[in-house]
Structure formats: structure tokens, C-alpha cells
Design an enzyme around this catalytic site. Structure first.
Site, PDB file in Angstrom:
ATOM      1  N   ASP A   1      19.678  26.278   4.564  1.00 42.03           N
ATOM      2  CA  ASP A   1      19.154  27.567   4.136  1.00 42.03           C
ATOM      3  C   ASP A   1      18.390  28.206   5.283  1.00 42.03           C
ATOM      4  O   ASP A   1      18.188  27.608   6.336  1.00 42.03           O
ATOM      5  CB  ASP A   1      18.192  27.386   2.948  1.00 42.03           C
ATOM      6  CG  ASP A   1      18.931  26.991   1.674  1.00 42.03           C
ATOM      7  OD1 ASP A   1      20.115  27.341   1.552  1.00 42.03           O
ATOM      8  OD2 ASP A   1      18.313  26.335   0.831  1.00 42.03           O
TER       9      ASP A   1
ATOM     10  N   LYS B   1      20.022  32.537   1.991  1.00 43.16           N
ATOM     11  CA  LYS B   1      19.923  33.763   1.202  1.00 43.16           C
ATOM     12  C   LYS B   1      18.643  34.490   1.579  1.00 43.16           C
ATOM     13  O   LYS B   1      17.636  33.877   1.921  1.00 43.16           O
ATOM     14  CB  LYS B   1      19.908  33.436  -0.289  1.00 43.16           C
ATOM     15  CG  LYS B   1      21.095  32.622  -0.773  1.00 43.16           C
ATOM     16  CD  LYS B   1      20.907  32.168  -2.203  1.00 43.16           C
ATOM     17  CE  LYS B   1      22.058  31.288  -2.669  1.00 43.16           C
ATOM     18  NZ  LYS B   1      21.853  30.776  -4.034  1.00 43.16           N
TER      19      LYS B   1
END
Length: 417
Positions: free
Chosen positions: A194, A216
Site C-alpha cells: 500500500d 489507495k
């Protein structure tokens, strides 16, 4: 010259001569290798007696004789009596059976290495010249430290079954990544990562480790969750060790449960290594104790996108718990309006901790009825952890630092007027 070999002793007879503590340590190691252990000694120390009582070893309660060596694949003598040990060594040589002499490292035909193990990798250290146990142990400990800290490339070089390991990377400071997480990274063929968490650790990966970024940002999810699950499964099915490096803890708003289910449904082996959640680490780095004797004794963690639960609102109104909001910056205005409408005290202290534990860490404080305007004026941005309750007030504790980490020397504190 000493040649090191790994011996497969499972189900094979090993003779241990001697009943004292040295013999006991060796017997315990042999039992861990599932050897059939025969101990010859007039008396046994407490550890060996318990092992005999539990049926784990055979005990011949007398002095050793040459016939005791019949059928033994390996002999270990540790009687403490030089003449007895010398005789056992000689009998072993006549029978062409390897023998470890614990009393004299220069005698015998085999030596016991100082070992350390990480996963299925077993490393042994032994002197090839005159025995020097302290040096051997020092070298073993240095290697063990590197293995514990994930400092050695442990990737498999031959074909193997793929698997997935979900690693909680913590709030961002690389020093808060657990040793178990680092060891998992040392075995990884591919890391699916991530944008949050200890991304600096990616620079420490061995050459050739593939990194797949599925990060994200608020309102922007270029790789949807079902696609992340597909990537994990596909990589593992190719016979690769896949580390899913996630910020915080995989099971605290990390959607780790969904990724575990995706792997299990596909028949892929999956494991989870917990991480330090930013819900707790970011406030701690800012000097905010989520519980404090005489102030509050409970904590409620919530996802800002989901809005208030009745339990969280009740705890905020009556001061019975500290409320910690993750992913709440974009929802701050709505959360504040609903809390005030539900009867929360407008003077409730609120703290917003941006980039907790990282060099850019910043703390913004305000009253509940002012926090939206203060946060906007300060330019508060995600990622940030929001803390509501008495413990968020300025001056309860001085801002702290994460020992041994890379947190800033000072945090910037913005107060409402």
C-alpha cells in the site's frame, strides 16, 4: 578439516551416555528431531527422569558397556568421567559409528554445532580447529540476530509451493515494523504494498524481489479490492511467496479478512502477522494516552466513513471512553455536526494527528465545535488519526517520541483561540 553434514535422525536410534544436565540438553535436541533415544547412566537428572517417566526415552540404569552401541546411528557421551568417555569414543570408532564427546571437543568423530533456526533454515556453527565454544556461540548469535531481523535473503531458489503472508507494517515508522514482519519480507518473492505503512523498508528488499503497488488514496482506488485478492492468489499459484504489506494491522480496517478469504477460497495457504495499528501508535507518538487513570478507562475505534455508532456517541457524550476515528478527515464535518446534534459537549477536546510516527507528524487540537474550521485553516490532510475525548486536551502529557524510530524531534501543535 571439519565437514558439516545434516543428519536425518527421525526414527533412528541414538545412544546418549550420561545422565547429567549436559546429556539432558542433548537428549532434548535429539527428541526434537524425533530420534529414538537410549540413555545409559546409573542415575538421571530430573529432566531426564521426567522424559523417561513420560515414555519419551529408554533408560538403561547402569554403567555403559560396548554392546549398548548395537544399532546406534549416533553416539553422544557426556558422563564427566574421562576414562568412560574415552572408552565410548574408542568403541564407536571400532564400529564406524560417529561419536560426539562432550567432555573433550578434540576427541570423538563428530562435533555438535551451535545452531539457530529461522523457519525451515537451520544454521550451524562449529570450529574446524581447536574447540572454542565461546567464539562459536558468539558467531551463532550474530547470525541469529540477522535472521531475526530479516537481514538475510531467505528466498527459496528452487520450485516450491506458493503462499501468502499478510504483514501488518505498523503506522509508518520503519522501527515499528515487527521482527516477524521483517522475517517474512526476507522470504518474499513478491511484495504487494500500500501507500501507507513502512514503505521505506521496500528499499531494503533483496535485488529481484518484485514490488506491486496497489495503494489507495482518498477517493481514488486504482486497484479495487477484488483485484488485489486476484493478484495475491495468482502470484501464490505461480509458486511464489507473497507478502501483502499493509499499513497498521491487517485486521483493523485493513480489509485483511477479505484477502484471507480470497486466498482460502482459491486453496492458497495464507498466514497473518499482526501489526501496530495507527489507531494506537499515532496518538502515543503525539503524547496522547488513549486511557489514563482518573480520566478515562475505555477506547472506541471507528471508521469515519461508516459514521457514528450508538456506542461511540454514547461514550463521547458521557465521557466514558476515548473515541479514535480512522479514515475520518474527509468526514470530519459530518461527524462533528452529528455529534453536536446528538448532545456531545461542544468543548470536548479533539486532536488530529497527521502522519503519526513519521518525520512529517503534526498535531492539530481544537474544541469539538471549532475543529472543522481549525482543521481547514491548518490544512489537515489524510492520513490522520482523530482522537476525541478528555485525553486529547493539551498538557495532559508532553508529546512523546517513539524510541529508536524515525519520528520527528518536535511536533507542530495548532490550537484554537
Amino acid at each position: 578439516m571439519t565437514t558439516m553434514l545434516g543428519l536425518q535422525l527421525t526414527g533412528r536410534r541414538v545412544l546418549v551416555v550420561g545422565g547429567g544436565p549436559v546429556a539432558a540438553r542433548r537428549v532434548q535436541s535429539l527428541l526434537a528431531d524425533a530420534a529414538q533415544v537410549v540413555v545409559v547412566a546409573p542415575q538421571l537428572c530430573e529432566v531426564l527422569f521426567d522424559l523417561h517417566r513420560w515414555g519419551l526415552i529408554e533408560w538403561r540404569a547402569r554403567e555403559v558397556v560396548e554392546d549398548d552401541l548395537d544399532g546406534a546411528w549416533l553416539v553422544h557421551t557426556a558422563t564427566g568421567d574421562r576414562s568412560t568417555d574415552t572408552a565410548v569414543v574408542a568403541w564407536s570408532a571400532d564400529r564406524q559409528t560417529f561419536c560426539v564427546d562432550a567432555g573433550d571437543g578434540t576427541s570423538g568423530s563428530a562435533r555438535t554445532p551451535a545452531t539457530t533456526q529461522q523457519g525451515d533454515v537451520l544454521v550451524g556453527v562449529v570450529s574446524s580447529g581447536a574447540p572454542d565454544p565461546r567464539r562459536t556461540l558468539a558467531v551463532r548469535e550474530a547470525i541469529a540476530s540477522q535472521l531475526r531481523e530479516g537481514g538475510i535473503d531467505l528466498r527459496r531458489r528452487r520450485s516450491h509451493e506458493g503462499r501468502v503472508v499478510l504483514v501488518g507494517g505498523g503506522p509508518g515508522d520503519i522501527g515499528l515494523l515487527t521482527l516477524a514482519g521483517r522475517r517474512a519480507l526476507a522470504e518474499a518473492d513478491v511484495v504487494v504494498t500500500d501507500r501507507l505503512g513502512p514503505v521505506a523498508v521496500l528499499d531494503e528488499l533483496a535485488p529481484g524481489v518484485e514490488v506491486i503497488d496497489v495503494g489507495k488514496t482518498p477517493g481514488h482506488h486504482p486497484v479495487p479490492q477484488h483485484e488485489i485478492g486476484r493478484i495475491l492468489v495468482e502470484q501464490a499459484q505461480r509458486g511464489r511467496v507473497v507478502v501483502r504489506l499493509k499499513g497498521g494491522d491487517p485486521f483493523v480496517y485493513g480489509r485483511g479478512g477479505e484477502e484471507v478469504l480470497a486466498c482460502r477460497e482459491a486453496g492458497v495457504a495464507v498466514a497473518v502477522i499482526p501489526g501496530v495499528s495507527s489507531a494506537f501508535a499515532a496518538p502515543a507518538a503525539a503524547g496522547i494516552p488513549l486511557t489514563h487513570r482518573g480520566t478515562v478507562g475505555a477506547v472506541h475505534v471507528m471508521n469515519g466513513h461508516d459514521g457514528w455508532s450508538s456506542a461511540a456517541l454514547t461514550g463521547l457524550r458521557d465521557g466514558s471512553c476515548t473515541v479514535v476515528v480512522l479514515m475520518g478527515v474527509s468526514a470530519l464535518a459530518a461527524l462533528t455536526t452529528e455529534a453536536l446534534a446528538a448532545g456531545a459537549d461542544p468543548a470536548t477536546p479533539v486532536a488530529l494527528v497527521e502522519e503519526g510516527t513519521l518525520p512529517g507528524q503534526r498535531v492539530t487540537r481544537a474544541r469539538l465545535d471549532d475543529v472543522v474550521d481549525v482543521a481547514a485553516a491548518a490544512g489537515v490532510r489524510a492520513p490522520a488519526v482523530i482522537v476525541l475525548g478528555a485525553v486529547a486536551a493539551e498538557g495532559l502529557l508532553e508529546p512523546s517520541l517513539i524510541e529508536g524510530g524515525d519520528a520527528p524531534a518536535h511536533t507542530t501543535v495548532t490550537m484554537t483561540t
